[in-house]
Design a protein around this motif. Structure first.
Motif, PDB file in Angstrom:
ATOM      1  N   PHE A  26       0.689  -1.208  -0.279  1.00  0.00           N
ATOM      2  CA  PHE A  26       0.261   0.082  -0.192  1.00  0.00           C
ATOM      3  C   PHE A  26       0.800   0.807  -0.372  1.00  0.00           C
ATOM      4  O   PHE A  26       1.844   1.041   0.148  1.00  0.00           O
ATOM      5  N   GLU A  27       0.302   1.901  -0.523  1.00  0.00           N
ATOM      6  CA  GLU A  27       0.668   3.602  -0.522  1.00  0.00           C
ATOM      7  C   GLU A  27      -0.680   4.885   0.240  1.00  0.00           C
ATOM      8  O   GLU A  27      -1.161   4.438  -0.040  1.00  0.00           O
ATOM      9  N   THR A  28       0.460   5.809   1.260  1.00  0.00           N
ATOM     10  CA  THR A  28      -0.869   6.590   1.357  1.00  0.00           C
ATOM     11  C   THR A  28       0.197   7.496   0.855  1.00  0.00           C
ATOM     12  O   THR A  28       1.108   7.681   0.362  1.00  0.00           O
ATOM     13  N   LYS A  30      -0.690  12.551   0.705  1.00  0.00           N
ATOM     14  CA  LYS A  30      -1.466  14.107   0.171  1.00  0.00           C
ATOM     15  C   LYS A  30      -1.386  14.054  -0.638  1.00  0.00           C
ATOM     16  O   LYS A  30      -0.861  14.336  -1.802  1.00  0.00           O
ATOM     17  N   HIS A  42       6.006   7.682  -4.874  1.00  0.00           N
ATOM     18  CA  HIS A  42       4.881   6.430  -4.649  1.00  0.00           C
ATOM     19  C   HIS A  42       5.059   5.393  -5.156  1.00  0.00           C
ATOM     20  O   HIS A  42       4.841   4.059  -5.073  1.00  0.00           O
ATOM     21  N   VAL A  79      -6.298  12.767   2.015  1.00  0.00           N
ATOM     22  CA  VAL A  79      -4.998  11.259   2.109  1.00  0.00           C
ATOM     23  C   VAL A  79      -5.887  10.902   0.487  1.00  0.00           C
ATOM     24  O   VAL A  79      -7.131  10.029   0.771  1.00  0.00           O
ATOM     25  N   LYS A  81      -4.936   6.079  -0.360  1.00  0.00           N
ATOM     26  CA  LYS A  81      -4.802   5.402   0.179  1.00  0.00           C
ATOM     27  C   LYS A  81      -4.906   4.156  -1.062  1.00  0.00           C
ATOM     28  O   LYS A  81      -5.381   3.940  -1.683  1.00  0.00           O
ATOM     29  N   LEU A  83      -3.805   0.478  -2.437  1.00  0.00           N
ATOM     30  CA  LEU A  83      -3.519  -1.101  -2.531  1.00  0.00           C
ATOM     31  C   LEU A  83      -3.480  -1.440  -3.497  1.00  0.00           C
ATOM     32  O   LEU A  83      -4.303  -1.625  -4.288  1.00  0.00           O
ATOM     33  N   SER A 107     -10.071   7.241  -0.794  1.00  0.00           N
ATOM     34  CA  SER A 107     -10.074   8.610   0.152  1.00  0.00           C
ATOM     35  C   SER A 107     -10.023   8.579   0.823  1.00  0.00           C
ATOM     36  O   SER A 107     -11.401   7.919   1.266  1.00  0.00           O
ATOM     37  N   TYR A 111      -5.843  15.287   6.693  1.00  0.00           N
ATOM     38  CA  TYR A 111      -4.810  14.879   7.508  1.00  0.00           C
ATOM     39  C   TYR A 111      -4.258  16.433   8.152  1.00  0.00           C
ATOM     40  O   TYR A 111      -3.692  16.896   7.457  1.00  0.00           O
ATOM     41  N   LYS A 141       6.927  -1.333   1.592  1.00  0.00           N
ATOM     42  CA  LYS A 141       5.296  -1.229   2.410  1.00  0.00           C
ATOM     43  C   LYS A 141       4.555  -2.115   2.295  1.00  0.00           C
ATOM     44  O   LYS A 141       3.130  -2.012   1.826  1.00  0.00           O
TER      45      LYS A 141
END
Length: 272
Positions: A26-28, A30, A42, A79, A81, A83, A107, A111, A141
């Motif tokens: 996964f990647e989170t 901004k 990312h 934010v 995300k 996956l 989404s 944050y 990750k």
């Protein structure tokens, strides 16, 4: 908003290996002013993780279209995300190699951080939960985050904002959700992550930005004693940027211009 395999819904098959075994990544990110920040970094880490786990790479053009759709329908500041799992599979750990990856884009609200935290710093503790060594998984990750879950359960005090995790050998690796930066006599240090930990995109951005300006950055093994003897300490991740720590357990640190003002200004100038 959630998109799964190009379709807007929030369901996955119960036989998905990401659910059964954490078999995925996964990647989170901004998203600011409608733009996913550090997008290329990312994606490079996601692709590296897929290669390491032998998961077929997702269609990156289709992934970006899904990302843009989520942003356009969810707001300009949020934010995001991503996956990628190996996909549906039969019972058992073995995979056939013919699985079709599951790709999820979702989404969450922006944050928000109090600007005073960057000026005054925040508190952290050293966690008792240790990170195990596994060179095959170090850096990426992946979805197996049970060590972080256990570490995050070690505190309830809202004034404590992060927990610092050591490895089995007692070296500082990372925070539960961040990477560690320390300053000592004008030199920036960060733990090496060849045996455990996540190579964060903001950590990479800090290192590359300072290297480009010929400023000293050292990646090395760091003991807990060296951490507590630092002139200043900060944490960093894609959502926080670089945030100073004012205290770790009972040790108090000053807020350093190198780790806050100078780094933040350079990252801003570099369009971080």
């Amino acid at each position: 908003m959630i998109i799964v395999n190009g379709q807007q819904h929030s369901q996955i098959d119960v036989t998905d290996r990401g659910l059964s075994y954490g078999d995925g990544l996964f990647e989170t990110l901004k998203v600011q002013n409608g733009r996913p920040k550090l997008w290329q970094m990312h994606i490079e880490r996601l692709c590296n993780g897929c290669n390491r786990l032998q998961i077929p790479l997702p269609d990156l053009a289709a992934l970006r279209r899904d990302v843009d759709t989520v942003i356009n329908n969810s707001g300009a500041n949020l934010v995001l995300k991503l996956l990628v799992t190996r996909g549906r599979g039969q019972r058992g750990y073995a995979y056939s190699g013919t699985e079709t990856p599951t790709v999820i884009v979702m989404s969450a609200p922006e944050y928000r951080v109090d600007a005073r935290d960057y000026q005054q710093g925040v508190r952290a503790i050293i966690c008792q939960t240790r990170l195990s060594h596994n060179a095959k998984l170090a850096g990426i990750k992946h979805l197996n985050r049970l060590e972080q879950v256990l570490a995050r359960a070690e505190w309830r005090d809202p004034l404590i904002r992060e927990g610092i995790m050591l490895d089995d050998a007692g070296f500082v690796i990372e925070g539960t959700m961040s990477n560690i930066l320390i300053e000592k006599q004008g030199v920036l240090y960060t733990p090496q992550l060849s045996r455990a930990g996540v190579c964060g995109v903001m950590r990479r951005k800090v290192i590359e930005t300072l290297h480009a300006e010929h400023l000293p950055v050292c990646v090395k093994d760091i003991t807990a004693a060296e951490l507590l003897a630092a002139d200043s300490v900060a944490i960093c991740n894609a959502l926080l940027g670089v945030m100073p720590l004012s205290q770790i357990d009972n040790t108090v640190f000053p807020v350093s211009p190198l780790l806050t003002g100078l780094v933040a200004k350079r990252l801003q100038d570099a369009d971080a």
